[in-house]
Motif scaffolding. Structure first.
Motif, mmCIF file in Angstrom:
data_model
loop_
_atom_site.group_PDB
_atom_site.id
_atom_site.type_symbol
_atom_site.label_atom_id
_atom_site.label_comp_id
_atom_site.label_asym_id
_atom_site.label_seq_id
_atom_site.Cartn_x
_atom_site.Cartn_y
_atom_site.Cartn_z
ATOM 1 N N TRP A 1 -20.038 32.609 -22.127
ATOM 2 C CA TRP A 1 -20.388 31.192 -22.011
ATOM 3 C C TRP A 1 -21.762 30.943 -22.640
ATOM 4 C CZ3 TRP A 1 -24.215 28.084 -20.033
ATOM 5 C CH2 TRP A 1 -23.934 26.719 -20.000
ATOM 6 N N PHE A 2 -22.700 31.810 -22.355
ATOM 7 C CA PHE A 2 -24.046 31.655 -22.910
ATOM 8 C C PHE A 2 -24.071 31.879 -24.418
ATOM 9 C CE2 PHE A 2 -25.660 32.040 -18.579
ATOM 10 C CZ PHE A 2 -26.716 31.148 -18.606
ATOM 11 N N SER A 3 -23.299 32.830 -24.909
ATOM 12 C CA SER A 3 -23.392 33.215 -26.317
ATOM 13 C C SER A 3 -22.747 32.221 -27.266
ATOM 14 C CB SER A 3 -22.766 34.590 -26.525
ATOM 15 O OG SER A 3 -21.363 34.511 -26.393
ATOM 16 N N ARG A 4 -21.759 31.477 -26.796
ATOM 17 C CA ARG A 4 -21.049 30.496 -27.629
ATOM 18 C C ARG A 4 -20.589 31.132 -28.936
ATOM 19 N NH1 ARG A 4 -19.800 27.420 -24.098
ATOM 20 N NH2 ARG A 4 -19.158 25.792 -25.511
ATOM 21 N N GLY A 5 -20.093 32.389 -28.857
ATOM 22 C CA GLY A 5 -19.542 33.049 -30.041
ATOM 23 C C GLY A 5 -20.508 33.933 -30.807
ATOM 24 N N ASP A 6 -21.752 34.018 -30.390
ATOM 25 C CA ASP A 6 -22.751 34.839 -31.064
ATOM 26 C C ASP A 6 -22.773 36.216 -30.380
ATOM 27 O OD1 ASP A 6 -25.127 36.161 -31.788
ATOM 28 O OD2 ASP A 6 -26.263 34.289 -31.949
ATOM 29 N N ALA A 7 -22.268 37.244 -31.084
ATOM 30 C CA ALA A 7 -22.132 38.581 -30.501
ATOM 31 C C ALA A 7 -23.471 39.176 -30.081
ATOM 32 C CB ALA A 7 -21.433 39.512 -31.488
ATOM 33 N N GLU A 8 -24.503 38.944 -30.861
ATOM 34 C CA GLU A 8 -25.834 39.461 -30.525
ATOM 35 C C GLU A 8 -26.350 38.830 -29.235
ATOM 36 O OE1 GLU A 8 -29.665 39.542 -33.120
ATOM 37 O OE2 GLU A 8 -27.980 40.128 -34.399
ATOM 38 N N MET B 1 -14.410 12.761 -18.663
ATOM 39 C CA MET B 1 -14.664 13.579 -17.503
ATOM 40 C C MET B 1 -16.168 13.562 -17.255
ATOM 41 S SD MET B 1 -13.935 17.711 -17.335
ATOM 42 C CE MET B 1 -13.626 17.834 -19.060
ATOM 43 N N ASP B 2 -16.558 13.097 -16.074
ATOM 44 C CA ASP B 2 -17.960 13.009 -15.699
ATOM 45 C C ASP B 2 -18.345 14.181 -14.806
ATOM 46 O OD1 ASP B 2 -19.363 11.031 -16.895
ATOM 47 O OD2 ASP B 2 -19.015 9.519 -15.352
ATOM 48 N N LEU B 3 -19.019 15.155 -15.359
ATOM 49 C CA LEU B 3 -19.468 16.309 -14.599
ATOM 50 C C LEU B 3 -20.969 16.247 -14.434
ATOM 51 C CD1 LEU B 3 -17.440 19.153 -16.360
ATOM 52 C CD2 LEU B 3 -16.928 18.057 -14.188
ATOM 53 N N ASP B 4 -21.445 16.576 -13.252
ATOM 54 C CA ASP B 4 -22.872 16.636 -12.997
ATOM 55 C C ASP B 4 -23.359 18.037 -13.372
ATOM 56 O OD1 ASP B 4 -25.455 16.633 -12.051
ATOM 57 O OD2 ASP B 4 -24.911 16.483 -9.940
ATOM 58 N N PRO B 5 -24.082 18.164 -14.482
ATOM 59 C CA PRO B 5 -24.509 19.499 -14.915
ATOM 60 C C PRO B 5 -25.322 20.235 -13.851
ATOM 61 C CG PRO B 5 -24.931 17.892 -16.637
ATOM 62 C CD PRO B 5 -24.504 17.126 -15.422
ATOM 63 N N SER B 6 -26.249 19.557 -13.187
ATOM 64 C CA SER B 6 -27.097 20.234 -12.203
ATOM 65 C C SER B 6 -26.272 20.842 -11.081
ATOM 66 C CB SER B 6 -28.124 19.266 -11.621
ATOM 67 O OG SER B 6 -28.977 18.810 -12.633
ATOM 68 N N GLN B 7 -25.321 20.089 -10.552
ATOM 69 C CA GLN B 7 -24.481 20.596 -9.461
ATOM 70 C C GLN B 7 -23.599 21.736 -9.951
ATOM 71 O OE1 GLN B 7 -24.533 19.684 -6.077
ATOM 72 N NE2 GLN B 7 -23.420 21.605 -6.035
ATOM 73 N N LEU B 8 -23.062 21.598 -11.145
ATOM 74 C CA LEU B 8 -22.218 22.648 -11.708
ATOM 75 C C LEU B 8 -23.021 23.923 -11.935
ATOM 76 C CD1 LEU B 8 -19.398 23.384 -12.693
ATOM 77 C CD2 LEU B 8 -20.005 22.422 -14.923
ATOM 78 N N PHE B 9 -24.245 23.798 -12.435
ATOM 79 C CA PHE B 9 -25.087 24.972 -12.639
ATOM 80 C C PHE B 9 -25.421 25.622 -11.298
ATOM 81 C CE2 PHE B 9 -26.876 22.609 -16.552
ATOM 82 C CZ PHE B 9 -25.745 22.925 -17.288
ATOM 83 N N ASP B 10 -25.738 24.790 -10.307
ATOM 84 C CA ASP B 10 -26.059 25.311 -8.977
ATOM 85 C C ASP B 10 -24.869 26.077 -8.399
ATOM 86 O OD1 ASP B 10 -27.922 25.519 -6.741
ATOM 87 O OD2 ASP B 10 -26.520 24.192 -5.688
ATOM 88 N N ALA C 1 -18.928 22.589 -23.094
ATOM 89 C CA ALA C 1 -19.567 23.677 -22.341
ATOM 90 C C ALA C 1 -19.423 23.461 -20.836
ATOM 91 C CB ALA C 1 -21.040 23.799 -22.730
ATOM 92 N N LEU C 2 -19.597 22.211 -20.390
ATOM 93 C CA LEU C 2 -19.443 21.914 -18.965
ATOM 94 C C LEU C 2 -17.999 22.129 -18.516
ATOM 95 C CD1 LEU C 2 -21.654 18.740 -18.472
ATOM 96 C CD2 LEU C 2 -22.200 21.117 -17.863
ATOM 97 N N ALA C 3 -17.058 21.694 -19.331
ATOM 98 C CA ALA C 3 -15.644 21.881 -18.995
ATOM 99 C C ALA C 3 -15.305 23.371 -18.912
ATOM 100 C CB ALA C 3 -14.759 21.178 -20.017
ATOM 101 N N GLU C 4 -15.846 24.163 -19.827
ATOM 102 C CA GLU C 4 -15.611 25.608 -19.802
ATOM 103 C C GLU C 4 -16.191 26.234 -18.547
ATOM 104 O OE1 GLU C 4 -17.318 27.078 -23.420
ATOM 105 O OE2 GLU C 4 -15.781 26.146 -24.678
ATOM 106 N N LEU C 5 -17.378 25.782 -18.168
ATOM 107 C CA LEU C 5 -18.022 26.310 -16.968
ATOM 108 C C LEU C 5 -17.237 25.919 -15.715
ATOM 109 C CD1 LEU C 5 -20.450 28.057 -16.362
ATOM 110 C CD2 LEU C 5 -21.807 25.982 -16.106
ATOM 111 N N GLN C 6 -16.750 24.706 -15.692
ATOM 112 C CA GLN C 6 -15.941 24.254 -14.557
ATOM 113 C C GLN C 6 -14.647 25.073 -14.465
ATOM 114 O OE1 GLN C 6 -14.371 20.204 -14.645
ATOM 115 N NE2 GLN C 6 -14.985 19.987 -12.501
ATOM 116 N N THR C 7 -14.025 25.348 -15.590
ATOM 117 C CA THR C 7 -12.813 26.169 -15.618
ATOM 118 C C THR C 7 -13.129 27.593 -15.156
ATOM 119 O OG1 THR C 7 -11.871 24.839 -17.394
ATOM 120 C CG2 THR C 7 -10.989 27.069 -17.119
ATOM 121 N N LEU C 8 -14.239 28.124 -15.638
ATOM 122 C CA LEU C 8 -14.655 29.457 -15.237
ATOM 123 C C LEU C 8 -14.777 29.533 -13.716
ATOM 124 C CD1 LEU C 8 -17.476 31.508 -16.857
ATOM 125 C CD2 LEU C 8 -17.530 31.098 -14.427
#
Length: 158
Positions: A35-42, A1-10, A97-104
């Protein structure tokens, strides 16, 4: 799966800030913080606090040019945050991470609720407003509206 991170972030930042500005619920903030924490509660708590500050700034911003500047400032900040977080991941974590963001985005942004102030009309999808057989059609009418037979022009005297 080819996702463009910049476009997805935008796309994500536009959706996120629009949602926040329109009074989005805690669910959106929690999803983004996870998404940002990647499992880190703090880290998740720190992201929630950062999102709360963003909400405060956008809701306190006046309408017009000053409000647009606040929105632009937040767009830049959040774009940098998404890019920095992505860059901090190992190569094997980036695609996930990109796939998760796309799903989100697919799950939340497409179903984003539209809101309007008193007397306004906002739609989260397509709207067709159509008059038929001499009727009136409008999304919003401020003031009165009536239908009557138009007056006939008088014949010229000659």
């Amino acid at each position: 799966m080819d996702l463009d991170p910049s476009q997805l972030f935008d796309d994500t930042v536009v959706w996120l800030l629009r949602s926040i500005k329109n009074g989005a619920g805690e669910g959106i903030k929690s999803t983004v913080a996870r998404w940002f924490s990647r499992g880190d509660a703090e880290r998740e708590q720190a992201e929630l606090e950062r999102l709360d500050r963003t909400v405060e700034e956008l809701q306190a911003a006046p309408e017009g040019a000053a409000g647009e500047r606040a929105l632009t400032r937040q767009e830049g900040a959040w774009l940098s945050r998404f890019q920095d977080r992505y860059d901090s991941l190992e190569d094997d974590q980036r695609a996930q991470a990109l796939a998760e963001l796309q799903t989100l985005l697919a799950e939340h942004a497409s179903g984003a609720a539209a809101t309007a102030g008193d007397g306004g009309l906002t739609a989260a999808g397509n709207v067709t407003i159509q008059a038929d057989q001499g009727s009136i059609a409008a999304g919003v009418i401020h003031g009165g509206a009536s239908i009557s037979t138009p007056s006939q022009p008088t014949s010229p005297q000659g």
